[in-house]
Design an enzyme around this catalytic site. Structure first.
Site, short mmCIF file in Angstrom:
data_model
loop_
_atom_site.label_atom_id
_atom_site.label_comp_id
_atom_site.label_asym_id
_atom_site.label_seq_id
_atom_site.Cartn_x
_atom_site.Cartn_y
_atom_site.Cartn_z
CB SER A 1 -0.90 0.03 1.25
OG SER A 1 -1.57 1.28 1.32
CE1 TYR B 1 -3.82 0.50 3.68
CE2 TYR B 1 -4.52 -1.70 4.34
CZ TYR B 1 -4.11 -0.81 3.36
OH TYR B 1 -3.97 -1.24 2.05
CE LYS C 1 -2.10 -4.36 3.25
NZ LYS C 1 -2.24 -5.74 2.77
C1 WQD Z 1 -10.02 9.13 -1.19
C2 WQD Z 1 -10.24 10.63 -1.05
C3 WQD Z 1 -10.84 11.27 1.19
C4 WQD Z 1 -14.72 9.23 1.24
C5 WQD Z 1 -7.17 4.44 -0.13
C6 WQD Z 1 -7.32 3.08 0.45
C7 WQD Z 1 -6.04 2.58 1.02
C8 WQD Z 1 -4.84 2.84 0.12
C9 WQD Z 1 -4.81 4.25 -0.39
C10 WQD Z 1 -4.31 0.71 -0.87
C11 WQD Z 1 -9.65 11.18 0.25
C12 WQD Z 1 -11.98 11.56 0.21
C13 WQD Z 1 -13.47 9.71 0.86
C14 WQD Z 1 -15.80 10.15 1.41
C15 WQD Z 1 -14.32 11.95 0.80
N1 WQD Z 1 -4.83 1.93 -0.98
N2 WQD Z 1 -13.29 11.05 0.65
N3 WQD Z 1 -15.54 11.49 1.17
O1 WQD Z 1 -8.08 7.34 2.13
O2 WQD Z 1 -6.99 7.73 -0.15
O3 WQD Z 1 -7.02 5.43 0.91
O4 WQD Z 1 -6.06 4.52 -1.00
O5 WQD Z 1 -3.78 0.23 0.04
O6 WQD Z 1 -6.24 1.18 1.21
O7 WQD Z 1 -8.29 3.13 1.48
O8 WQD Z 1 -9.10 6.41 0.00
O9 WQD Z 1 -11.34 6.40 -1.01
O10 WQD Z 1 -11.13 6.67 1.53
O11 WQD Z 1 -10.45 8.54 0.03
O12 WQD Z 1 -14.12 13.16 0.61
O13 WQD Z 1 -16.95 9.78 1.76
O14 WQD Z 1 -11.63 10.87 -0.99
O15 WQD Z 1 -10.72 12.31 2.13
O16 WQD Z 1 -9.16 12.46 0.00
P1 WQD Z 1 -7.77 6.85 0.76
P2 WQD Z 1 -10.59 6.94 0.17
#
Ligand code: WQD
Length: 326
Positions: free
Chosen positions: A116, A140, A144
């Protein structure tokens, strides 16, 4: 030549199972079905069980003459891990340690690990490359990083050939809409925006509009799940051909903002996406995107699908499977 795929009934796992079978590889899927779905395996041989069950793993390795493993099984939400860290260390670290121990002295030589970009935390320099500081900001991401450290020792002391693939934001669905991401357990942006567009949730919340980014919303590197699956297939082939162990970034190298995702869903779906602009989510970096040149040169891997392909494939999937696999 059979490949054991733990977590192969899950999102990225099922797309990788499909890609390996399409090239004629024999696979066995090991999944608890806690978060995965048998339907996602499209008929691949499935054993319901835990990757950390050493006796079960050893029996499968012997029965199916397994010589390679792709290890997806684990929990993946950074935000959730801040609430329940123990669950993440148990499932992502302890189970991985038990899996690796079970493989010692067996016919397994190659091991691809679901890594990750969360191991980088908030990168000091963008795009982030594999030499960046490893400073995870969630249990998390920490789990990893520990997984990679376990692999290093099993490589040095037991000769295991390993590759950790550090995913950025996995998203999208199979181009033919056969498989996709089940929304029942997700906290990720793209499926949540799809839910809002479909009227399955009142609105999508945008976490923060005051980031130092072009439109104030956070920026991420959204990578198509089929490109991720291709990366796993190439990493396995690379290791089986004697490739050097290590870690590679699997991202597109392009950042997209939360607002850009919402705007594209609005355009592709023709729907209004009810949106609430709220405060930042704890632990969210303002921007993260990949330097993927190492993966491109080592694996000859080039992500083929961009944000529009992601949104179009995700929309087809979620529109035709509003309740996922259930
Ligand atoms: C993306 C963006 C939120 C939900 C993911 C995986 C993690 C890793 C990295 C593999 C962020 C914003 C989200 C919502 C929002 N990949 N958001 N409203 O946190 O980047 O992490 O990629 O290992 O496993 O979880 O992904 O989809 O939660 O958020 O504004 O309801 O969308 O703040 O900027 P994240 P995400």
């Amino acid at each position: 030549m059979t490949v054991l795929i733990t977590g192969g009934a899950g999102y990225i796992g099922s797309h990788t199972v499909r890609a390996l079978r399409a090239m004629g590889r024999e696979v066995v899927v090991l999944d608890t079905l806690e978060l995965g779905f048998e339907a996602a395996t499209l008929g691949a041989p499935l054993v319901v069980g835990n990757a950390g069950d050493g006796a079960l793993v050893r029996s499968l390795v012997e029965e199916h003459r397994i010589d390679s493993v792709v290890h997806f099984a684990g929990y993946k939400n950074a935000g959730e891990s801040m609430q329940v860290p123990g669950k993440y260390f148990e499932n992502n670290v302890v189970a991985t340690a038990r899996l690796l121990e079970a493989l010692v002295g067996t016919s397994v030589r190659s091991f691809v690990f679901s890594g990750s970009c969360s191991v980088y935390g908030t990168p000091a320099v963008l795009p982030v490359d594999e030499k960046a500081a490893l400073q995870p900001e969630s249990p998390y991401g920490q789990s990893k990083l520990i997984g990679e450290q376990l692999l290093r020792w099993h490589g040095e002391l037991h000769g295991l050939q390993w590759m950790s693939l550090r995913y950025f934001n996995a998203s999208g669905a199979s181009t033919d809409t056969m498989i996709g991401e089940d929304m029942s357990h997700t906290f990720n942006l793209v499926p949540l925006v799809m839910n809002a567009a479909l009227g399955l949730r009142p609105a999508v919340q945008v976490f923060g509009t005051d980031f130092p980014t072009p439109d104030g919303t956070a920026v991420r590197d959204y990578i198509h799940v089929e490109d991720l699956a291709d990366g796993h297939v190439r990493a396995l082939t690379y290791l089986e051909a004697g490739g050097v162990s290590g870690a590679l970034n699997l991202g597109t190298g392009t950042g997209s903002s939360v607002q850009q995702v919402i705007d594209l869903v609005t355009e592709v779906s023709g729907r209004v996406v009810p949106t609430q602009y709220v405060g930042r989510r704890a632990g969210d970096p303002s921007a993260v995107w990949a330097d993927n040149r190492k993966a491109t040169s080592a694996l000859e891997w080039v992500p083929r699908q961009g944000l529009r392909d992601i949104i179009e494939s995700a929309w087809r999937w979620h529109q035709s499977h509003p309740t996922g696999y259930v």
